[in-house]
Enzyme design. Structure first.
Site, mmCIF file in Angstrom:
data_model
loop_
_atom_site.group_PDB
_atom_site.id
_atom_site.type_symbol
_atom_site.label_atom_id
_atom_site.label_comp_id
_atom_site.label_asym_id
_atom_site.label_seq_id
_atom_site.Cartn_x
_atom_site.Cartn_y
_atom_site.Cartn_z
ATOM 1 C CE LYS A 59 -4.458 -1.158 0.224
ATOM 2 N NZ LYS A 59 -5.506 -0.575 -0.645
ATOM 3 C CB SER A 65 -0.548 -8.193 -0.972
ATOM 4 O OG SER A 65 -1.534 -8.846 -0.188
#
Length: 601
Positions: A150, A404
């Site tokens: 992110k 992720s």
């Protein structure tokens, strides 16, 4: 603020060919490539779609758009590993489409993410590769400074802001990884950042954001309430709102993951598996990879209980989930982004859906492979890739998986360890009905044979028959089938309950003598994890109705999964449901669940 909104001039990106569908190569002509899919999978006619309850979403990051249907995650389910929701695309492209595609490509290449992010390594997973018969590569975004990808998108957007806007500061709403990305980006850019987080956010998450120098404001019980606050404060103070996924600069920052994979991978890639929440990561990767290596499949992975992108692609428009499972909280969104959906509709090859059990199994796989613990959303694409390889019988291909994130809530590890073996089919949950008489327990154990009993629960029942709930270690499907056949041949009716979340989450902890409770209504509620949530519930129903069952287990999520039994006469059901709706907690009636009837009645 309006001047900062990037709206491409044409609704299509350049695609590798004018009529692109999921490639029908030998892999996809596997005999199982036309699976049984729930009847609700078929697209409804326009009339049926328009009759669905719809709302105008005031919290959308995008400009006002036509009303969108509310749908249930259960309305679109298909076998693990199957690539479903493949967009149907056919058309021609004008110069605007070329400009749009080139804009994404050039902006990804020139992105400034490396001022704060690292080029994450692409590592071979030898154990998993050998087990699956492919070359499985892990793109380690869990090794970023904030343990998540992110950071890339947040920094890319913020680094492009004019200095006068940076001086006014930024604001965002997030309960997790996006918050940390914005906080660290603000620290590097020397601007103030306010992070609005629900009051239900675990201490470890908001304290880690605060430690990065941001100001944390805990507001509202849900992400939606926090987002409303953040957007209102952005307007009042002139701050720039940093969305978690639905902005071209955010998408371009995430797209650098795809650029790195193309640069790092020296051999041809069959497919890249990407976790999907709002769609920013997969949109960015697809925008780059499909432009430079159009033959590579871009496959999204979603939990079965949070499949907003799959449903949106299926219906050909963005939809809003009526409820969303929060186990993989990093991808638990009710609605995907407008720009991310537009790109995914044009470029990705479909979505694989995976269960909570298989996510837990992949967390364990990653630990055994690299001694690293991924968060559920971080293990999502690994679970999808493993299921895909098995479903299509893939052999010898290069498969890339995006790991992720690794911001795991420690409390959730208990659930992961309980479900990991179930997800890998190494453990099965069963119930057997046996006579309530001397010697029956010994007979049962003899029939189990050499299989390892990992859990066993039994309580004397005054009836002539007792129900035992137990788990066994499973080495092969044939071993389990043989044991069940032995039970059945000895007149011991046996049920396989491995797929029942109700059993695994609640009923396994409530086993005892069965009891028929008059007018009992069974519900699964999601309680916000905050002080006063239980009293608010009790104020809504007690003493009006008697609570006959209550089971709660903390799972390290922002919402607690609670099983509740309430004695409600049929004539008062409408009144009860009105009260439940006013309470504002997500809930589902499960009164007719046959496993509940078997174990508890």
């Amino acid at each position: 603020m309006a001047a900062l909104r990037f709206t491409p001039s044409h609704p299509q990106l350049l695609r590798p060919n004018p009529c692109h569908k999921m490639p029908r190569d030998p892999i996809l002509l596997h005999p199982r490539s036309e699976p049984f899919i729930a009847a609700t999978l078929s697209k409804p006619p326009e009339a049926a779609l328009s009759s669905t309850a719809v709302v105008e979403d005031p919290l959308s990051e995008s400009p006002p758009s036509p009303l969108r249907p509310r749908v249930s995650p259960d309305s679109l389910q298909y076998p693990p590993g199957y690539v479903g929701a493949a967009p149907e695309r056919c058309g021609s492209y004008g110069s605007d489409g070329v400009v749009d595609a080139m804009s994404y490509l050039t902006n990804i290449i020139s992105s400034r993410v490396y001022e704060v992010a690292i080029e994450s390594p692409l590592q071979l997973a030898p154990k998993l590769s050998e087990r699956l018969g492919v070359n499985l590569w892990l793109k380690r975004e869990d090794l970023q400074p904030v343990f998540s990808f992110k950071l890339r998108g947040a920094y890319n957007m913020m680094a492009k802001l004019p200095s006068e806007l940076l001086e006014k500061g930024v604001i965002c709403s997030s309960a997790g990884n996006h918050a940390q990305g914005v906080a660290l980006a603000a620290k590097r850019l020397n601007c103030s950042a306010i992070i609005a987080m629900p009051v239900t956010t675990p201490d470890i998450k908001w304290k880690s954001v605060e430690a990065l120098g941001a100001t944390v404001v805990l507001v509202g019980d849900s992400y939606d309430e926090a987002q409303t606050y953040a957007k209102k404060r952005a307007e009042d103070e002139g701050r720039t709102f940093i969305p978690p996924f639905d902005h071209p600069d955010v998408i371009m920052g995430q797209g650098t993951v795809g650029m790195e994979i193309v640069r790092q991978m020296k051999s041809p890639v069959h497919a890249i598996f990407v976790p999907v929440g709002g769609g920013g990561l997969i949109a960015g990767i697809a925008a780059y990879v499909k432009r430079v290596s159009p033959q590579v499949k871009i496959i999204g992975v979603e939990p079965t209980e949070a499949n907003a992108m799959a449903l949106s692609l299926h219906h050909g428009q963005r939809v809003i989930l009526d409820q969303v499972g929060g186990f993989a909280d990093g991808v638990a969104v009710k609605e995907v982004g407008e720009e991310t959906f537009r790109i995914c509709k044009e470029l990705i090859d479909g979505i694989v859906l995976v269960s909570r059990d298989s996510i837990c199994a992949s967390i364990k796989d990653m630990f055994e492979e690299k001694r690293n613990i991924l968060e559920p959303a971080g293990a999502l694409s690994l679970a999808g890739a493993e299921a895909y390889c098995r479903y299509y019988g893939l052999r010898g291909e290069n498969i890339v998986v995006i790991t992720s994130g690794a911001n795991m809530n420690f409390d959730k590890l208990r659930v992961v360890t309980e479900l990991a073996n179930v997800g890998r089919k190494h453990e099965a949950v069963l119930a057997t009905v046996m006579p309530e008489e001397p010697g029956s327990f010994k007979q049962f154990c003899e029939l189990v044979g050499q299989m390892n009993i990992t859990e066993f629960k039994y309580r004397y029942n005054s009836d002539k028959k007792a129900v035992v709930l137990y788990s066994v270690g499973v080495h092969t499907v044939s071993e389990l089938r043989a044991m069940q056949e032995r039970m059945e041949s000895s007149q011991l009716k046996t049920y396989n309950l491995t797929e029942s979340d109700l059993v695994k989450d609640h009923l396994r902890y409530l086993m005892g003598g069965r009891l028929n409770v008059p007018n009992e209504v069974l519900c699964r509620f999601t309680f916000p994890e905050r002080p006063g949530a239980l009293m608010k519930f009790l104020d809504s129903f007690s003493p009006r109705w008697n609570i006959s069952l209550f089971h709660y287990r903390g799972e390290g999520e922002t919402g607690a999964n609670v099983l509740v039994g309430v004695q409600v006469p049929k004539s008062e059901m409408d009144e009860f449901q009105d009260g439940a709706n006013r309470l504002g907690y997500d809930y589902t009636l499960v009164n007719n669940d046959e496993n509940f009837q078997l174990l508890m009645h």
